[in-house]
Scaffold this motif. Structure first.
Motif, PDB file in Angstrom:
ATOM      1  N   GLN A 191       0.870  -1.293   0.154  1.00  0.00           N
ATOM      2  CA  GLN A 191      -0.054   0.011   0.099  1.00  0.00           C
ATOM      3  C   GLN A 191       0.817   1.388   0.109  1.00  0.00           C
ATOM      4  OE1 GLN A 191      -2.432  -0.930   3.299  1.00  0.00           O
ATOM      5  NE2 GLN A 191      -4.258  -1.385   2.280  1.00  0.00           N
ATOM      6  N   ARG A 192       2.170   1.120   0.266  1.00  0.00           N
ATOM      7  CA  ARG A 192       3.202   2.198   0.335  1.00  0.00           C
ATOM      8  C   ARG A 192       3.646   2.475  -1.337  1.00  0.00           C
ATOM      9  NH1 ARG A 192       6.099   0.707   5.833  1.00  0.00           N
ATOM     10  NH2 ARG A 192       4.513   1.224   7.258  1.00  0.00           N
ATOM     11  N   GLY A 193       3.494   1.298  -2.117  1.00  0.00           N
ATOM     12  CA  GLY A 193       4.127   1.254  -3.106  1.00  0.00           C
ATOM     13  C   GLY A 193       3.353   0.987  -4.356  1.00  0.00           C
ATOM     14  N   PHE A 194       3.224  -0.245  -4.705  1.00  0.00           N
ATOM     15  CA  PHE A 194       2.671  -0.705  -5.834  1.00  0.00           C
ATOM     16  C   PHE A 194       1.019  -0.573  -5.693  1.00  0.00           C
ATOM     17  CE2 PHE A 194      -0.170  -4.188  -7.425  1.00  0.00           C
ATOM     18  CZ  PHE A 194       0.048  -3.991  -9.149  1.00  0.00           C
ATOM     19  N   LEU A 195       0.288  -0.649  -4.554  1.00  0.00           N
ATOM     20  CA  LEU A 195      -1.066  -0.412  -4.395  1.00  0.00           C
ATOM     21  C   LEU A 195      -1.665   0.929  -4.018  1.00  0.00           C
ATOM     22  CD1 LEU A 195      -2.191  -3.622  -2.552  1.00  0.00           C
ATOM     23  CD2 LEU A 195      -2.787  -3.160  -4.853  1.00  0.00           C
ATOM     24  N   LYS A 196      -0.542   2.153  -3.748  1.00  0.00           N
ATOM     25  CA  LYS A 196      -0.645   3.427  -3.447  1.00  0.00           C
ATOM     26  C   LYS A 196      -1.435   3.872  -4.383  1.00  0.00           C
ATOM     27  CE  LYS A 196       1.530   7.489  -1.494  1.00  0.00           C
ATOM     28  NZ  LYS A 196       2.790   8.151  -1.301  1.00  0.00           N
ATOM     29  N   GLY A 197      -2.736   4.453  -4.174  1.00  0.00           N
ATOM     30  CA  GLY A 197      -3.639   5.129  -4.992  1.00  0.00           C
ATOM     31  C   GLY A 197      -4.664   4.294  -5.783  1.00  0.00           C
ATOM     32  N   LYS A 198      -4.530   3.077  -5.548  1.00  0.00           N
ATOM     33  CA  LYS A 198      -5.487   2.034  -6.282  1.00  0.00           C
ATOM     34  C   LYS A 198      -6.757   2.074  -5.453  1.00  0.00           C
ATOM     35  CE  LYS A 198      -2.424   0.211  -9.451  1.00  0.00           C
ATOM     36  NZ  LYS A 198      -1.205   1.163  -9.285  1.00  0.00           N
ATOM     37  N   GLY A 199      -7.623   1.504  -6.374  1.00  0.00           N
ATOM     38  CA  GLY A 199      -8.926   1.359  -5.755  1.00  0.00           C
ATOM     39  C   GLY A 199      -9.043   0.390  -4.830  1.00  0.00           C
ATOM     40  N   LEU A 200     -10.363   0.338  -4.258  1.00  0.00           N
ATOM     41  CA  LEU A 200     -10.760  -0.749  -3.142  1.00  0.00           C
ATOM     42  C   LEU A 200     -10.650  -2.205  -3.712  1.00  0.00           C
ATOM     43  CD1 LEU A 200     -11.195  -1.486  -0.124  1.00  0.00           C
ATOM     44  CD2 LEU A 200     -13.665  -1.021  -0.646  1.00  0.00           C
ATOM     45  N   GLY A 201     -11.028  -2.082  -5.008  1.00  0.00           N
ATOM     46  CA  GLY A 201     -11.369  -3.496  -5.503  1.00  0.00           C
ATOM     47  C   GLY A 201     -10.263  -4.173  -6.003  1.00  0.00           C
ATOM     48  N   ILE A 202      -9.230  -3.404  -6.493  1.00  0.00           N
ATOM     49  CA  ILE A 202      -7.700  -3.914  -6.586  1.00  0.00           C
ATOM     50  C   ILE A 202      -6.862  -4.361  -5.351  1.00  0.00           C
ATOM     51  CG2 ILE A 202      -5.430  -3.245  -7.530  1.00  0.00           C
ATOM     52  CD1 ILE A 202      -6.742  -1.688  -9.669  1.00  0.00           C
ATOM     53  N   GLN A 203      -7.085  -3.595  -4.391  1.00  0.00           N
ATOM     54  CA  GLN A 203      -6.631  -4.016  -3.129  1.00  0.00           C
ATOM     55  C   GLN A 203      -7.117  -5.053  -2.493  1.00  0.00           C
ATOM     56  OE1 GLN A 203      -5.587  -0.820  -0.521  1.00  0.00           O
ATOM     57  NE2 GLN A 203      -5.611   0.857  -1.874  1.00  0.00           N
ATOM     58  N   THR A 204      -8.580  -5.242  -2.756  1.00  0.00           N
ATOM     59  CA  THR A 204      -9.263  -6.518  -2.058  1.00  0.00           C
ATOM     60  C   THR A 204      -8.753  -7.783  -2.814  1.00  0.00           C
ATOM     61  OG1 THR A 204     -11.268  -5.251  -1.586  1.00  0.00           O
ATOM     62  CG2 THR A 204     -11.344  -7.640  -1.869  1.00  0.00           C
ATOM     63  N   LEU A 205      -8.700  -7.673  -4.128  1.00  0.00           N
ATOM     64  CA  LEU A 205      -8.163  -8.863  -4.913  1.00  0.00           C
ATOM     65  C   LEU A 205      -6.914  -9.141  -4.663  1.00  0.00           C
ATOM     66  CD1 LEU A 205      -9.577  -8.226  -8.675  1.00  0.00           C
ATOM     67  CD2 LEU A 205     -10.150  -9.815  -7.113  1.00  0.00           C
ATOM     68  N   VAL A 206      -5.941  -8.188  -4.490  1.00  0.00           N
ATOM     69  CA  VAL A 206      -4.504  -8.434  -3.753  1.00  0.00           C
ATOM     70  C   VAL A 206      -4.423  -9.253  -2.566  1.00  0.00           C
ATOM     71  CG1 VAL A 206      -2.301  -7.659  -3.446  1.00  0.00           C
ATOM     72  CG2 VAL A 206      -3.418  -6.778  -5.386  1.00  0.00           C
ATOM     73  N   ASN A 207      -5.123  -8.722  -1.554  1.00  0.00           N
ATOM     74  CA  ASN A 207      -5.388  -9.104  -0.429  1.00  0.00           C
ATOM     75  C   ASN A 207      -5.896 -10.608  -0.451  1.00  0.00           C
ATOM     76  OD1 ASN A 207      -5.203  -9.290   2.709  1.00  0.00           O
ATOM     77  ND2 ASN A 207      -7.333  -8.418   2.827  1.00  0.00           N
ATOM     78  N   LEU A 208      -6.933 -10.942  -1.273  1.00  0.00           N
ATOM     79  CA  LEU A 208      -7.346 -12.367  -1.187  1.00  0.00           C
ATOM     80  C   LEU A 208      -6.274 -13.206  -2.201  1.00  0.00           C
ATOM     81  CD1 LEU A 208     -11.031 -11.681  -2.698  1.00  0.00           C
ATOM     82  CD2 LEU A 208     -10.343 -12.767  -0.703  1.00  0.00           C
ATOM     83  N   GLY A 209      -5.597 -12.799  -2.886  1.00  0.00           N
ATOM     84  CA  GLY A 209      -4.509 -13.572  -3.578  1.00  0.00           C
ATOM     85  C   GLY A 209      -3.421 -13.627  -2.456  1.00  0.00           C
ATOM     86  N   LEU A 210      -3.073 -12.643  -1.603  1.00  0.00           N
ATOM     87  CA  LEU A 210      -2.172 -13.164  -0.732  1.00  0.00           C
ATOM     88  C   LEU A 210      -2.483 -14.238   0.218  1.00  0.00           C
ATOM     89  CD1 LEU A 210      -0.878  -9.449   0.154  1.00  0.00           C
ATOM     90  CD2 LEU A 210       0.454 -11.190  -1.136  1.00  0.00           C
ATOM     91  N   ILE A 211      -3.867 -13.967   0.815  1.00  0.00           N
ATOM     92  CA  ILE A 211      -4.345 -14.917   1.730  1.00  0.00           C
ATOM     93  C   ILE A 211      -4.326 -16.417   1.042  1.00  0.00           C
ATOM     94  CG2 ILE A 211      -6.292 -15.573   3.217  1.00  0.00           C
ATOM     95  CD1 ILE A 211      -6.738 -12.379   3.254  1.00  0.00           C
ATOM     96  N   ALA A 212      -4.803 -16.451  -0.174  1.00  0.00           N
ATOM     97  CA  ALA A 212      -4.932 -17.863  -0.584  1.00  0.00           C
ATOM     98  C   ALA A 212      -3.674 -18.667  -0.866  1.00  0.00           C
ATOM     99  CB  ALA A 212      -5.699 -17.745  -2.093  1.00  0.00           C
ATOM    100  N   ALA A 213      -2.698 -17.633  -1.420  1.00  0.00           N
ATOM    101  CA  ALA A 213      -1.270 -18.458  -1.513  1.00  0.00           C
ATOM    102  C   ALA A 213      -0.578 -18.736  -0.295  1.00  0.00           C
ATOM    103  CB  ALA A 213      -0.402 -17.192  -2.260  1.00  0.00           C
TER     104      ALA A 213
END
Length: 327
Positions: free
Chosen positions: A257-279
């Motif tokens: 969230q300080r780099g790649f996800l900075k300024g990104k929408g909630l949808g993208i952040q949620t998908l990344v979060n789900l991906g991290l948790i699943a992996a």
């Protein structure tokens, strides 16, 4: 599990060496394989028939087909009752069933209502998984089930809300540290409630003992000491499993969230979060489940004295018994 299929001949435990940790990791990866969720009723019945033929001496070859049948039963059927475990609560569904509630709990800035909702959802799922996969020597009554569920939910919500109130008030702590501590509040709630959950749901096992068996699968008696081992190890494995899943994704997300996800929408952040948790979940689950064997042996002199001196079907003194830890 395949062991629930009756027959006089014992089954090989696994195609892997379960006396080693890595052997148990490979075995647990099999029983938690999500592709097993696509098992049809016919495949399940065919698997039961093949294992039954082996246990009754009609089939002697340990083929690839045999191992596939055993994998189907081990990931689908309860080892004590022989009944098919309800799909969302099987170990093969563990990661998928937990994915949504874990992502919900790890969502930043939930507030009181959101925290309560996701903690209750998580404990509801945990109770269902514990109940569905527990050693069935002493099934819980409906009243006991409701009481234990209430204890688990109260513990989880109490810890989460309490820490959410405490963390912002910490002094001499940087804002960044407070943010990280806040992200780890769900982990503390899940771990503490998870331990309470397992012991509450399986309290009858400790009070009355669980069945222990000789090497041929014949029941020798009940043991409270074995129950303590079974429940305690299960609680410990839940903590071990929750640690990477509840700690690694939120810490990585903070960094992103300080780099790649900075300024990104909630949808993208949620998908990344789900991906991290699943992996993290798919990787961590087999290693956590493998810490303690599900079926394990214990020297009979470490158990109650009334079990000593018992003999097996051949008239030999039993010096070691086995029990199902549950999951």
């Amino acid at each position: 599990m395949a062991s629930s299929v009756p027959g006089p001949l014992p089954l090989p435990e696994s195609r892997y060496d379960l006396s080693t940790y890595m052997g148990r990791v490979y075995h647990c990866a099999e029983i938690s394989d999500p592709t097993m969720l696509f098992t049809t009723s016919k495949q399940l019945e065919d698997a039961k028939n093949l294992i039954s033929d082996y246990r009754n001496g009609r089939v002697t070859e340990v083929s690839e087909q045999f191992w596939t049948a055993k994998k189907i039963l081990d990931s689908t059927v309860h080892p004590d009752t022989g009944e098919t475990v309800v799909l969302p609560f099987r170990m093969s569904s563990c990661v998928l069933s937990n994915l949504v509630v874990t992502a919900g709990m790890l969502t930043p800035g939930l507030g009181t209502a959101g925290t309560l909702f996701w903690q209750i959802a998580n404990q509801s799922l945990n109770v269902a998984v514990n109940y569905s996969n527990a050693n069935k020597s002493h099934p819980l009554s409906t009243t006991q089930l409701i009481q234990n569920y209430a204890i688990a939910v109260t513990s989880s919500c109490g810890v989460a809300l309490g820490l959410n109130a405490i963390v912002p008030r910490l002094r001499n702590v940087s804002p960044n540290t407070k943010m990280i501590l806040g992200r780890l509040v769900p982990f503390a709630a899940v771990v503490s409630a998870g331990i309470v959950n397992v012991f509450a749901m399986r309290s009858q096992e400790i009070k009355k003992g669980i069945s222990v068996f000789d090497k041929d699968g014949n029941e020798v008696g009940k043991s409270k000491t074995a129950a303590v081992y079974a429940v305690g190890e299960t609680a410990a494995s839940r903590v071990i499993n929750a640690t990477p899943i509840m700690v690694i994704p939120p810490l990585i997300l903070v960094r992103l969230q300080r780099g790649f996800l900075k300024g990104k929408g909630l949808g993208i952040q949620t998908l990344v979060n789900l991906g991290l948790i699943a992996a993290t979940s798919f990787i961590a689950l087999p290693f956590a489940l493998a810490i303690f064997p599900q079926y394990q042996g214990i020297d009979i002199h470490r158990l109650e004295s009334d079990l000593a001196g018992k003999k097996d079907k051949n008239g030999d003194i039993i010096d070691k018994v086995y029990f199902n830890r549950g999951i």
